[in-house]
Every structure is written in structure tokens, then in C-alpha cells.
Design a protein around this motif. Sequence first.
Motif, short mmCIF file in Angstrom:
data_model
loop_
_atom_site.label_atom_id
_atom_site.label_comp_id
_atom_site.label_asym_id
_atom_site.label_seq_id
_atom_site.Cartn_x
_atom_site.Cartn_y
_atom_site.Cartn_z
N VAL A 1 0.85 -1.19 0.00
CA VAL A 1 0.00 0.00 0.00
C VAL A 1 0.89 1.24 0.00
O VAL A 1 2.05 1.19 0.38
N SER A 2 0.33 2.34 -0.42
CA SER A 2 1.12 3.56 -0.51
C SER A 2 1.31 4.21 0.86
O SER A 2 0.50 4.04 1.77
N SER B 1 1.01 7.36 1.32
CA SER B 1 -0.08 8.32 1.50
C SER B 1 -1.36 7.63 1.97
O SER B 1 -2.10 8.19 2.78
N ALA B 2 -1.61 6.39 1.51
CA ALA B 2 -2.80 5.67 1.98
C ALA B 2 -2.69 5.33 3.46
O ALA B 2 -3.67 5.42 4.20
N ASN C 1 -3.25 8.59 5.33
CA ASN C 1 -4.68 8.94 5.32
C ASN C 1 -5.48 8.07 6.27
O ASN C 1 -6.34 8.57 7.00
N ALA C 2 -5.21 6.77 6.28
CA ALA C 2 -5.95 5.84 7.14
C ALA C 2 -5.72 6.11 8.61
O ALA C 2 -6.53 5.74 9.46
N PRO D 1 -4.64 0.05 5.21
CA PRO D 1 -5.80 -0.11 4.33
C PRO D 1 -5.62 -1.25 3.34
O PRO D 1 -4.53 -1.80 3.19
N SER E 1 -5.17 -3.58 0.03
CA SER E 1 -4.18 -3.57 -1.03
C SER E 1 -4.72 -4.31 -2.24
O SER E 1 -5.86 -4.78 -2.21
N ASP F 1 -6.64 4.62 -10.43
CA ASP F 1 -7.19 5.74 -9.66
C ASP F 1 -7.87 6.80 -10.52
O ASP F 1 -8.54 7.68 -10.00
N ARG G 1 2.44 4.79 -4.48
CA ARG G 1 1.30 4.92 -5.39
C ARG G 1 0.84 6.37 -5.48
O ARG G 1 0.69 7.05 -4.48
#
Length: 195
Positions: free
Chosen positions: A46-47, A49-50, A53-54, A71, A73, A110, A159
Amino acid sequence: MKKLIITICVAASLVFIGGNDTNAQITTHTVASGEFLYKIGQKYGVSVSAIKNANNKSSSMIMVGERLTIPESISASERDLLARLVMAESEGEPYAGKVAVATVVLNRVDHKDFPNTVRGVINEVSNGYYAFTPVQNGRINRPADNESIRAVDEALAFRGQGSGSLFFYNPKIATNQWIATRTETVRIGNHVFAK
């Protein structure tokens, strides 16, 4: 005996309920000494940034013992498919080019104008044309090499980066002139990346 029955029931429910290949579950990770978000992102595909954010983080600072929500994947089969595409599309290209090819696919997932899964993006056919030549000629069916797998892991961890590239092509062999009208973002090896 009661614990054994409960254990068997839990194991059976995991097999029957969670036995698909989606990895679409939210995981919790406890930060160990020496870890940072990039490595955690690579581990789970996962990124950064993800993950931020999570966990409502505005910076990349994490603390030992902190519990992070990881989060969902992409699935293992999609990761393999992407690595096979990267190998087929970028054999002989520098490692950075392999990462950029994987990033193009993830950026398309995306983007509103493309399918919303890795498999959908890779297998897309529009107006009779395949999005990626290796799908058409079968080169995607070869197993991925370690460098392509590593490039996919790096693209997943970052990502969304890569200047928003949605396309790539080799200007020496490209037959579709439309692609040359796209805004160039970067050149890596023999490939031009564009959006």
C-alpha cells in the motif's frame, strides 16, 4: 475441548469467508524499532499516502509501538499480473523505468477514465486495441523476474507519485501518433511517460 472446537470453527470461517484472493481487509500493524512508512508500505503493498490517510497523519513520523491501520491492497494475483506486465513492457529498461511502468497502471486504476482494478486496466481493450501489447502478443504470460516484482512493490508503496503519468511509449517503435500529443512527464531509458 471447548477451545479446540472454537479454534476449528474460527479456522473454518476464515477459510470459507476470507478465502478469496482480494486482500481486501484492513490490517493493524504495530511499529517496530527501525521501521518507517515506506518499508511498511512495501510490506503490505500500500502507498505511504494511503497509510497516512488511514491514520489521519499529516507527516511520516511514526513511533515504536504505535498501532497503524493498514488499508486494503491489491490481491496477490493482481500483483503478479502487474509484475508480469512490468517485465514484458520494460525488459532491458532501467529499474526506475520498471517502477514508472507499474506506476502508470496504478495511476490509471485511480483515474476516472480507466477501469478501477489492476486486472481491468491491464486487460482493457478499446476500439479493438489492447491497452498493453504484451496482453495481445502473450508475453505477459511469462513469469516475472525479481526486479519486476521489486519494482511493483516500490510503485505500490509510492502509489500516486510519478508526475501523474497515465501513458508510456517508446518513440522509436510507437505506431500510434496520438500518444505523442500527450503531455510528457519524464523520459526514462527508451520510454517516454506522459499524461
